[in-house]
Every structure is written in C-alpha cells, then in structure tokens.
Design a protein around this motif. Structure first.
Motif, short mmCIF file in Angstrom:
data_model
loop_
_atom_site.label_atom_id
_atom_site.label_comp_id
_atom_site.label_asym_id
_atom_site.label_seq_id
_atom_site.Cartn_x
_atom_site.Cartn_y
_atom_site.Cartn_z
N ALA A 40 0.83 -1.20 0.00
CA ALA A 40 0.00 0.00 0.00
C ALA A 40 0.87 1.26 0.00
O ALA A 40 1.80 1.38 0.81
N ASN A 41 0.59 2.15 -0.93
CA ASN A 41 1.29 3.44 -1.05
C ASN A 41 2.81 3.29 -1.17
O ASN A 41 3.55 4.16 -0.71
N ASP A 42 3.24 2.22 -1.81
CA ASP A 42 4.68 1.97 -1.97
C ASP A 42 4.98 1.63 -3.43
O ASP A 42 4.95 0.47 -3.84
N LEU A 43 5.26 2.67 -4.20
CA LEU A 43 5.65 2.52 -5.60
C LEU A 43 7.11 2.91 -5.76
O LEU A 43 7.56 3.89 -5.18
N ARG A 44 7.84 2.15 -6.59
CA ARG A 44 9.25 2.44 -6.82
C ARG A 44 9.58 2.25 -8.30
O ARG A 44 9.22 1.22 -8.89
N LEU A 45 10.25 3.25 -8.86
CA LEU A 45 10.77 3.12 -10.21
C LEU A 45 12.14 2.46 -10.11
O LEU A 45 13.06 3.01 -9.51
N GLU A 46 12.26 1.27 -10.71
CA GLU A 46 13.48 0.48 -10.56
C GLU A 46 13.91 -0.11 -11.90
O GLU A 46 13.10 -0.34 -12.79
N GLU A 47 15.21 -0.39 -11.99
CA GLU A 47 15.75 -1.11 -13.14
C GLU A 47 16.19 -2.48 -12.67
O GLU A 47 16.86 -2.61 -11.63
N PHE A 48 15.82 -3.52 -13.41
CA PHE A 48 16.14 -4.89 -12.99
C PHE A 48 16.14 -5.80 -14.21
O PHE A 48 15.68 -5.43 -15.29
N GLU A 49 16.66 -7.00 -14.02
CA GLU A 49 16.75 -7.99 -15.10
C GLU A 49 15.44 -8.76 -15.24
O GLU A 49 14.87 -9.23 -14.25
N LEU A 50 14.97 -8.88 -16.46
CA LEU A 50 13.87 -9.78 -16.75
C LEU A 50 14.44 -11.17 -17.01
O LEU A 50 15.53 -11.30 -17.58
N PRO A 51 13.74 -12.22 -16.64
CA PRO A 51 14.22 -13.58 -16.96
C PRO A 51 14.09 -13.84 -18.45
O PRO A 51 13.34 -13.15 -19.17
N GLU A 52 14.79 -14.82 -18.94
CA GLU A 52 14.62 -15.24 -20.33
C GLU A 52 13.19 -15.75 -20.52
O GLU A 52 12.63 -16.42 -19.65
#
Length: 422
Positions: free
Chosen positions: A11-23
């Motif tokens: 709740a009320n916790d949004l984050r713009l993040e960069e991360f790896e997607l799996p194959e």
C-alpha cells in the motif's frame, strides 16, 4: 534483458526500478512498451495494497509492475506462438483475463507483466485467451486508450430492456431513447458521451451532468451540442449546482418520462440514488463508477424494480470484442479516444502521478515509458513552447487537431527523444 519499471511493494509503496527480466519461456512473448495510460483503478490498488482482490499476498517480496492500459511492439516470440506473432509488429492487449476463474490481471498481479515499464513479458494465458491483439493503427496511444474505451463500450452493451410478451432481454441501450450520464465530464465520461454518437444504435437524447463548470466547458468544446446534432442526437450539459431542484429539472429534460438508460460515472451515493429516481419504465441503471469502499451502499426503489420493471446493474472492464470494437472505430476515425487525454508524462513521473491522481485536475494521462518527461498538461504546451521548441511543436500539432492529442504529436514526441518504433 534489463527493464525499467514502476513496481508496487504494498500500500502506497511505488518504486521506479531497473532490474533484469528472466529469459522468456517457449510459451511467452517479450514486448517493448511505448505507451501506458494511467487509470484511477491503479490508484485504488495502491491505496489498498494487499487488501485489493487482484493483488498477490507476497507483493512485498515479489513486487508487481503496475499499469494495464498499454501498447507497444513485440520483441521476441516464444516457439509456441511463432506462427501467430512476429517480432516488430505492434500489439494491443486486453487486461481482463479471467483465466480459469483467476482474478490475476496485468498491472495488478504479475511480477513481470505490466504497462509501466520499458519491457515486460506476456505470459502464455494471454495468448491462449486471445487477449494479445495484432494492432495496425498509426498511434500507440489509441491502442492504450482502447482499454478504457472498451470498458465504456462494455458498459453500453450490458444495458438491457425487457419484452413482457416473451421475457427476452433486448441488450444495449434503447434505440431512440433518453440517456442520462451522471458525473459525466471526466475522462471516461467524455468517452461515454462520444461513443453512442458514432454507432448505429443511437439514443434520441443524451443529458450529461457535472458539478465542475471547467470540466463542462471542456466537454462542450470537445463534444459540442452541434456535433451531436450532426449525428442525430440532442446533447445537453447540466450543472446541478446551478439548479434549485435538480431532480425536477432533469425529469423535465426527459419530457417527464425519466431516462431509459442511466449511467452513474462517479462513486457518490447521492448520485446513484438520484439516478435510481430518474429511471423510466423498463429503464436500466448502470453503476459504472467503481467505489474503493467494499461496503459502499445506496438506497434504491425496489417498488419500482417490481412494478415499473426498472433494472440496476454494474459493469467493470470490457471484453475482447469490446476492445476490438474500440480499436476498429478508432482506426476508422469515427471514435476519438483522444477526447479523454489532458496530460502526458514519461516513465519518471508515473509513480507520483498515480499516487496523486485523485488530486490532479486531469483527464486521461498518457505515460510514455521509453522517455523521461514531467507530468505536463496539453493546455500548458503554448506557454512552455515560448522557451522549449518541443512544446512549441506539440502545441502547433494539437491546435491542428481541435486541441486534442494526436498521431502527429505522438510522433513529434517520440522522435524528439529518439525512440525507435515500427
């Protein structure tokens, strides 16, 4: 592959993040997202967190990507779907999956499947259900807005009236009848005003209420009474705050008969009760606006339900056929989803915009996920253009299209930021 995405951890916790997607697996598809319009339903998800019926309970450790009104291009296709989808083609998608009774939906439930991202992975159930659609339109934003338009279209198609001789239900609004749209000058309401004007099944009259004169003025500019008259429909805008007796005046606008089809576009008890009072014989009320409170109630007249055959229902979302209809009408230039759009932004602004959505005086907000751009109103383009050539060009383009966001403007924006596309 790396993606940048707005993820929700609770709740009320949004984050713009960069991360790896799996194959991707052999039954999945990797896509690049270009546009993702922001929906009030995502704000409801954010405020409720795990309590939301579509949110997984492990969201704090396996966050989901928000956003469900998105479009873009296919990047990589798993072996199972290579005969049906090709890299490089555009797509639209229907988020209302209802897969094997599950409430899971993109933007609410999936760790790697949501619209507020640069790339995401579409799971096999989407293709199995036929919810990943080939899209040949010129503009990505039209495909994004196809989803909210499909909700509006579904809201019309679910209306019904009865035949007392054989009890058959005649689906859809009553042709040649009276339509009342309460709280109808917001972004979704604007779509609800325009849709019946461009279809074969037209009412004789549409009455639209709103308490905000600025929103009424904008609605009149975008969808004027003259425009409606050209399509054979009488259109009236009404501000109840300027009325001594809104019930009496609205009833008079229906020639004292009431309304065959009533839509409630704001989750306000008094509005729902007013709509119930204004239903005509064998009329239908659609409580379209989704409340956040699971205990939301209103008084309805069950005497009328029994003796004058009034019908009360609610609708949420649209089905795949509704989405196809929205995309077809848009491609034919009959329907203008852009009437809903008031702002644009980049992926950097999506989290804050989603969190503050109830406080932003806005129509539909288009997020372009491949760029960074502050939340910007179309009405501000002219002033910003005095010092910024991008906004000068965007203003010129919108002015050529009755002040609306448009395909040319989208191309100007994406070209400016060097976004490659099909």
């Amino acid at each position: 592959m790396k993606t940048k995405a707005v993820r929700m951890y609770g709740a009320n916790d949004l984050r713009l993040e960069e991360f790896e997607l799996p194959e991707i697996k052999e039954d999945e598809i990797l896509v690049r997202i270009i546009s993702d319009s922001i929906c009030m339903s995502t704000n409801k998800l954010l405020t409720q967190g795990k309590a939301h019926k579509r949110a997984p309970q492990n969201i704090d450790t396996n966050p989901i990507i928000i956003g469900h009104e998105f479009a873009g291009e296919i990047v990589q296709v798993g072996e199972k779907w290579k005969n049906e989808f090709k890299p490089g083609e555009k797509f639209a998608q229907q988020p209302a999956l209802n897969y094997k009774g599950s409430l899971a939906s993109p933007g609410y439930s999936y760790e790697f499947f949501g619209g507020a991202a640069t790339y995401c992975i579409i799971p096999q159930e989407v293709m199995e259900l036929g919810c990943l659609l080939h899209y040949d339109g010129d503009a990505y934003f039209d495909a994004s807005l196809g989803e909210p338009m499909s909700c509006i279209i579904g809201g019309y198609h679910i209306m019904y009236h009865t035949n007392k001789t054989n009890y058959d239900h005649a689906m859809d609004i009553k042709e040649g009848g009276n339509v009342l749209i309460l709280g109808g000058c917001g972004p979704m309401g604007l779509g609800a005003i325009e849709y019946p004007l461009v279809t074969d099944r037209k009412p004789a009259q549409i009455v639209v209420t709103d308490v905000d004169n600025a929103r009424i003025s904008r609605a009149k500019e975008l969808i004027s009474s003259e425009f409606a008259q050209q399509h054979g429909v009488q259109l009236t805008y009404f501000n109840p705050q300027e009325s001594n007796d809104q019930y009496k005046e609205l009833l008079e606008l229906s020639n004292g008969k009431g309304y065959d089809d009533v839509f409630v576009y704001a989750p306000i008890r008094e509005l729902a009760e007013l709509g119930d009072k204004l239903i005509a014989f064998d009329g239908c009320l659609n409580f379209f606006a989704g409340p956040s409170d699971p205990n939301f109630t209103a008084l309805v007249n069950l005497y009328n339900c029994h003796y004058t055959s009034t019908h009360i229902l609610g609708s949420t979302g649209g089905n795949t056929n509704d989405l196809k209809e929205a995309l077809r009408l848009s491609a034919q230039k009959k329907l203008r989803p852009a009437v809903m759009v008031s702002h644009i932004c980049g992926i950097n602004a999506i989290a804050d915009t989603t969190a503050n959505l109830p406080n932003i005086r806005a129509g539909k907000i288009l997020g372009y996920t491949q760029i960074d751009l502050p939340l910007t109103a179309l009405d501000d383009f002219e002033e910003l253009g005095k010092t910024n050539p991008l906004f000068a060009s965007l203003h010129t383009s919108c002015q050529k299209h009755s002040g609306l966001w448009n395909t040319e403007a989208e191309c100007i924006l994406l070209d400016y930021f060097g976004v490659e596309r099909s």
